[in-house]
Design a protein around this motif. Sequence first.
Motif, PDB file in Angstrom:
ATOM      1  N   TYR A  70       0.846  -1.202   0.000  1.00 61.98           N
ATOM      2  CA  TYR A  70       0.000   0.000   0.000  1.00 61.98           C
ATOM      3  C   TYR A  70       0.874   1.241   0.000  1.00 61.98           C
ATOM      4  O   TYR A  70       1.817   1.363   0.785  1.00 61.98           O
ATOM      5  CB  TYR A  70      -0.908  -0.006   1.225  1.00 61.98           C
ATOM      6  N   SER A  83      -0.143   7.649  -1.381  1.00 64.67           N
ATOM      7  CA  SER A  83      -0.240   8.654  -2.435  1.00 64.67           C
ATOM      8  C   SER A  83      -0.836   8.103  -3.726  1.00 64.67           C
ATOM      9  O   SER A  83      -1.256   8.876  -4.593  1.00 64.67           O
ATOM     10  CB  SER A  83       1.146   9.244  -2.726  1.00 64.67           C
ATOM     11  N   LEU A  84      -0.902   6.756  -3.853  1.00 67.26           N
ATOM     12  CA  LEU A  84      -1.522   6.157  -5.034  1.00 67.26           C
ATOM     13  C   LEU A  84      -3.013   5.918  -4.828  1.00 67.26           C
ATOM     14  O   LEU A  84      -3.718   5.505  -5.756  1.00 67.26           O
ATOM     15  CB  LEU A  84      -0.841   4.827  -5.381  1.00 67.26           C
ATOM     16  N   GLY A  85      -3.473   6.124  -3.600  1.00 65.92           N
ATOM     17  CA  GLY A  85      -4.875   5.883  -3.307  1.00 65.92           C
ATOM     18  C   GLY A  85      -5.129   4.449  -2.878  1.00 65.92           C
ATOM     19  O   GLY A  85      -4.305   3.553  -3.103  1.00 65.92           O
ATOM     20  N   ASN A 115      -6.923   2.130  -3.988  1.00 62.04           N
ATOM     21  CA  ASN A 115      -6.988   1.104  -5.027  1.00 62.04           C
ATOM     22  C   ASN A 115      -5.733   1.060  -5.889  1.00 62.04           C
ATOM     23  O   ASN A 115      -5.677   0.321  -6.875  1.00 62.04           O
ATOM     24  CB  ASN A 115      -8.207   1.337  -5.923  1.00 62.04           C
ATOM     25  N   GLY A 116      -4.739   1.859  -5.537  1.00 63.84           N
ATOM     26  CA  GLY A 116      -3.496   1.861  -6.285  1.00 63.84           C
ATOM     27  C   GLY A 116      -2.713   0.568  -6.078  1.00 63.84           C
ATOM     28  O   GLY A 116      -2.790  -0.057  -5.025  1.00 63.84           O
TER      29      GLY A 116
END
Length: 327
Positions: A82, A85-87, A89-90
């Motif tokens: 996880y 900064s990618l969210g 669902n990133g």
Amino acid sequence: MIRNQWYVVLESNEVKAGRPVGVTRLGEKLVFWRRRDGKVVCLKDRCAHLGASLCQGKISPDDRLACPFHAFEYDASGQCQYIPSLGRNGIPPRAMRVDSYLTYEAHGLIWIFWGETEKAVRPPRFFDLDDGFTYAGYRDPWPVHYSRMVENQMDVMHLPHVHYNTIGRGHRVVVDGPLVTLEEDILRMWVYNRLDDGTPPRKPEELPAPNRPPFLEFIFPNIWQNRISDDMRIFVAFVPVDEENGILYLRYYQRIVRLPVLRTLFNWIGVIGSRYIANQDKRVVSRQVPKKTSLRNGEKFVQGDRIILAYRRRREELLRENGQLAD
């Protein structure tokens, strides 16, 4: 340090739930933490992103170790799962991972397999110290390579000189033998020190076959026991920190006194005595040079060094087998 070996590196009580612990072991910065199921995890203490120290982070609600800098979360295998900064669902890049080590926990100790995971074909071995034994112990840093610490506990000639007022009393300066065997990377040692009556020391082949268990035992790469009697032992893990430092993890085991309060008192009296003896060694060993031992470092040997030589030869063989030493 010898690769592809199980090393005792910590005691279980040093890694508590909910809090990562950073240490230097085997020349590397490592971080240890416990999952919710109690399993100990060991990762390199360096975030793959920008090199932050992971031991300053926290355990996430998803049972992962979160970096203190940008909260990247790593699972027990070292894979980043996880990146905030990618969210939510990133998908983190597969390359965003840190090295991990296999761990094993038993007898109140934590081992790591320092090497290639596929070569960890069996769990680490231990001594017969479970049946009714209790213990107390302590930890002490020594400013030497762990190999010097190991050899100190195999050195049978120093007893009447360094420990003249403790375990070396009696001035038994002549060393017959000593006897040493090596089987499946376990060194077993029988000591025959005596008074100097003018006769030369007997060679190993001149000694009778042992009729008792070995006085000393060493399991490669870093644990040792002194069998004082069937009911009393000294255990030591010689924990490698780096090329010039180690930590002595010493335990006094006994099953003579079993009543809880008296047992605890007896165990700690044993620790106090053991620490006094170990400090007699530390005073000398901490000034040995070089800090790390080897088979070919210019030191000269005599008959009483047979155990040390057996250790050095096998240690060198293991280093060579792992490609850490040229032929």
